[in-house]
Design a protein around this motif. Structure first.
Motif, PDB file in Angstrom:
ATOM      1  N   UNK A   1      66.355  57.666  28.392  1.00 42.96           N
ATOM      2  CA  UNK A   1      65.540  58.736  28.974  1.00 42.96           C
ATOM      3  C   UNK A   1      66.450  59.648  29.788  1.00 42.96           C
ATOM      4  N   UNK A   2      66.572  60.890  29.348  1.00 43.04           N
ATOM      5  CA  UNK A   2      67.447  61.819  30.047  1.00 43.04           C
ATOM      6  C   UNK A   2      66.933  62.153  31.438  1.00 43.04           C
ATOM      7  N   UNK A   3      65.610  62.238  31.562  1.00 40.01           N
ATOM      8  CA  UNK A   3      65.041  62.613  32.846  1.00 40.01           C
ATOM      9  C   UNK A   3      64.941  61.403  33.762  1.00 40.01           C
ATOM     10  N   UNK A   4      64.961  61.644  35.070  1.00 40.79           N
ATOM     11  CA  UNK A   4      64.820  60.553  36.017  1.00 40.79           C
ATOM     12  C   UNK A   4      66.122  59.810  36.246  1.00 40.79           C
ATOM     13  N   UNK A   5      66.035  58.742  37.028  1.00 36.70           N
ATOM     14  CA  UNK A   5      67.216  57.998  37.432  1.00 36.70           C
ATOM     15  C   UNK A   5      67.310  56.615  36.787  1.00 36.70           C
ATOM     16  N   UNK A   6      66.529  56.363  35.763  1.00 33.08           N
ATOM     17  CA  UNK A   6      66.540  55.045  35.149  1.00 33.08           C
ATOM     18  C   UNK A   6      67.863  54.774  34.435  1.00 33.08           C
ATOM     19  N   UNK A   7      68.404  53.577  34.667  1.00 36.49           N
ATOM     20  CA  UNK A   7      69.621  53.176  33.984  1.00 36.49           C
ATOM     21  C   UNK A   7      69.320  52.749  32.556  1.00 36.49           C
ATOM     22  N   UNK A   8      70.372  52.547  31.777  1.00 38.28           N
ATOM     23  CA  UNK A   8      70.170  52.230  30.366  1.00 38.28           C
ATOM     24  C   UNK A   8      71.326  51.392  29.845  1.00 38.28           C
ATOM     25  N   UNK A   9      71.021  50.527  28.896  1.00 41.21           N
ATOM     26  CA  UNK A   9      71.986  49.710  28.177  1.00 41.21           C
ATOM     27  C   UNK A   9      72.597  48.619  29.051  1.00 41.21           C
ATOM     28  N   UNK A  10      73.812  48.188  28.706  1.00 44.52           N
ATOM     29  CA  UNK A  10      74.398  46.985  29.280  1.00 44.52           C
ATOM     30  C   UNK A  10      74.498  46.981  30.794  1.00 44.52           C
ATOM     31  N   UNK A  11      75.042  48.013  31.377  1.00 49.83           N
ATOM     32  CA  UNK A  11      75.297  47.979  32.816  1.00 49.83           C
ATOM     33  C   UNK A  11      74.170  48.592  33.638  1.00 49.83           C
ATOM     34  N   UNK A  12      73.116  49.083  32.991  1.00 46.95           N
ATOM     35  CA  UNK A  12      71.983  49.663  33.710  1.00 46.95           C
ATOM     36  C   UNK A  12      72.448  50.742  34.696  1.00 46.95           C
TER      37      UNK A  12
END
Length: 259
Positions: A63-74
């Motif tokens: 998700x490009x918007x917001x501050x949510x992390x993604x994938x292995x290291x979040x």
């Protein structure tokens, strides 16, 4: 095989062990550094490549918007998340805002980024030579991942569990451990206790804890009395050599074929 209570059920410690061995061989890390890297990723995402930061196991696209992390290291800072998206699009022709990321994407980016990242005073060449498991774990989470809530003790407990499996102690050491028990120091197992956390608390390894208590599995019961201290320092296990991977160079391409 016990699953540490602070980990989710989708991935067992065995997955982290296998990745640690890959890191060790592929990146030329010491067992301690490889275990620390694997433990931190295990704690953050359980190696789920398309994991979206949030409560429970959330999966999907980035998700490009917001501050949510993604994938292995979040990752919670947008610069690295954007870097990961651009890396995958450039090298794999995949848009992870539309198609969930895969393990090959996560590992390729980690392999590239961990060797080139210079922020937060992270020095990969120094980290890869780490000999202290707790220090290596702390360095990776604070200087590379930059986690907002590192929960360091939990990460260090996982790292020690992984290290015990990729760097087993010698049989000679194991024999001596069983004769050096301090029976005046005990711990009564309470709800939520795990061997890995107890080992970290009392500064011994899970293998030592099992040996001095005659345990044949990782299962412990509430109310069980465990001896948790040795009377003498444990001999240092024999030094193990780490295979050196082929030398790799970074080309003009910002994301070369290192993976």
């Amino acid at each position: 095989m016990i699953l540490l209570k602070h980990l989710l059920t989708e991935t067992t410690i065995d997955t982290a062990v296998q990745w640690a061995k890959t890191f060790q061989a592929d990146l030329g890390l010491t067992p301690e550094a490889a275990s620390a890297m694997a433990a931190n990723i295990q704690h953050e995402s359980e190696f789920i490549a398309d994991r979206v930061q949030g409560t429970g196991v959330q999966r999907g696209t980035l998700k490009d918007s917001g501050k949510l992390g993604y994938s292995w290291a979040q990752w919670t800072h947008d610069s690295r998340k954007t870097k990961f998206k651009d890396f995958v699009k450039f090298n794999f022709k995949t848009d992870i805002t539309k198609t969930p990321a895969l393990s090959k994407h996560a590992y390729a980016f980690l392999k590239y980024d961990v060797q080139t990242y210079k922020e937060l005073k992270f020095d990969f060449n120094l980290f890869k030579k780490s000999k202290d498991i707790d220090t290596a774990t702390e360095d990776f989470v604070t200087k590379y991942e930059g986690a907002g809530k590192p929960k360091l003790k939990q990460r260090q407990a996982i790292a020690q569990e992984i290290l015990n499996k990729i760097k087993p102690e010698s049989k000679q050491t194991a024999v001596k451990q069983t004769t050096n028990i301090n029976k005046s120091v005990t711990h009564i197992v309470k709800s939520g206790d795990t061997l890995s956390e107890l080992a970290a608390k009392y500064k011994i390894t899970v293998q030592q804890l099992k040996q001095i208590n005659g345990l044949t599995s990782d299962n412990i019961k509430i109310g069980q009395k465990l001896y948790v201290q040795l009377t003498k320092p444990v001999p240092t296990p024999p030094k193990q050599t780490v295979p050196t991977p082929p030398k790799q160079t970074i080309k003009d391409n910002p994301w070369d074929d290192m993976f």
